[in-house]
Design a protein around this motif. Structure first.
Motif, short mmCIF file in Angstrom:
data_model
loop_
_atom_site.label_atom_id
_atom_site.label_comp_id
_atom_site.label_asym_id
_atom_site.label_seq_id
_atom_site.Cartn_x
_atom_site.Cartn_y
_atom_site.Cartn_z
N LEU A 1 0.82 -1.22 0.00
CA LEU A 1 0.00 0.00 0.00
C LEU A 1 0.85 1.26 0.00
N ALA A 2 1.97 1.25 0.76
CA ALA A 2 2.84 2.42 0.82
C ALA A 2 3.38 2.78 -0.55
N VAL A 3 3.79 1.77 -1.31
CA VAL A 3 4.31 2.02 -2.66
C VAL A 3 3.17 2.38 -3.62
N ALA A 4 2.04 1.69 -3.51
CA ALA A 4 0.90 1.99 -4.37
C ALA A 4 0.45 3.43 -4.20
N ASN A 5 0.52 3.94 -2.97
CA ASN A 5 0.09 5.32 -2.69
C ASN A 5 1.03 6.37 -3.27
N HIS B 1 -4.14 -3.72 -6.36
CA HIS B 1 -4.55 -3.35 -7.72
C HIS B 1 -5.63 -2.31 -7.56
N GLY B 2 -5.28 -1.05 -7.81
CA GLY B 2 -6.22 0.03 -7.54
C GLY B 2 -6.48 0.10 -6.05
N LYS C 1 -2.72 8.29 -9.87
CA LYS C 1 -3.99 7.56 -9.99
C LYS C 1 -4.06 6.74 -11.28
N ARG C 2 -3.74 7.37 -12.40
CA ARG C 2 -3.82 6.67 -13.69
C ARG C 2 -2.85 5.49 -13.75
N GLN C 3 -1.66 5.71 -13.18
CA GLN C 3 -0.64 4.66 -13.16
C GLN C 3 -1.05 3.53 -12.22
N ALA C 4 -1.64 3.88 -11.07
CA ALA C 4 -2.04 2.89 -10.07
C ALA C 4 -3.09 1.92 -10.60
N ASP C 5 -3.98 2.43 -11.46
CA ASP C 5 -5.04 1.58 -12.02
C ASP C 5 -4.49 0.52 -12.96
#
Length: 198
Positions: A53-57, A114-115, A61-65
């Motif tokens: 989650l720390a890296v995902a944050n 994932h998202g 937004k577009r990249q995370a999806d």
């Protein structure tokens, strides 16, 4: 679909590459201390999720999806006590004496974001050690291998000679369970070269 490993561990990176994935590595900056009455399994699961989650944050937004972030954490456990990395020779002696001549658990957690969704799994491996003499422990410390290893040993290195038996996942003890990682990434839509989406 892109893949990011939330770690700078060379061992985890080598294992993930073994599955044939292309990925980036980004270290997760989190507090890894045990909280209160947390069980070893809960601790490992929480850390693997927090790393992902720390890296995902940090992703836009577009990249995370369009990105899966894989976090993992491993703990060596004996008598329900989590053994971290030894701070000095006496700490290494304490840990390896606890492991000497008996069985312990290595608990590895993996988590994939994932998202906004997160999927996680725990893998528990039983490892048996031979009896270790104080001289062996001191000599092993002098090799430099135990210093950055949870439980003060590396199964993939010199410490492998202490292992008399293993029930579970060898790669999980090194730092990333290959079977479970491939399955969880497949379920998230990212198969290996040899898998097929059913």
């Amino acid at each position: 679909m892109k893949l990011v490993l939330a770690s700078k561990s060379p061992r985890r990176s080598e294992l993930l590459a073994q599955l044939g994935y292309q990925f980036d590595c980004i270290a997760a900056d989190i507090d890894e201390s045990v909280s209160g009455s947390e069980s070893p399994g809960d601790y490992v699961k929480r850390l693997s999720c927090e790393k992902a989650l720390a890296v995902a944050n940090t992703l836009e937004k577009r990249q995370a999806d369009n990105t899966l972030v894989l976090g993992s954490d491993t703990a060596v456990v004996v008598d329900n006590i989590i053994l971290g990395k030894p701070i000095d020779l006496s700490d290494c002696q304490r840990m390896l004496t606890m492991l000497s001549g008996r069985c312990h658990q290595v608990i590895t957690g993996i988590a994939v974001t994932h998202g906004r969704e997160i999927t996680s799994e725990l893998v528990v491996t039983e490892v048996s050690f031979k009896e270790l003499s104080p001289q062996e422990i001191s000599r092993y410390w002098q090799t430099g291998e135990p210093q950055d290893k949870a439980g003060a040993y590396g199964i993939q290195g010199i410490g492998g000679q202490f292992v008399t038996g293993l029930r579970g996942s060898y790669s999980a003890v090194v730092g990333l369970p290959l079977y479970e990682t491939a399955q969880i990434l497949l379920a998230c839509g990212l198969p290996t070269q040899v898998q097929t989406n059913k």
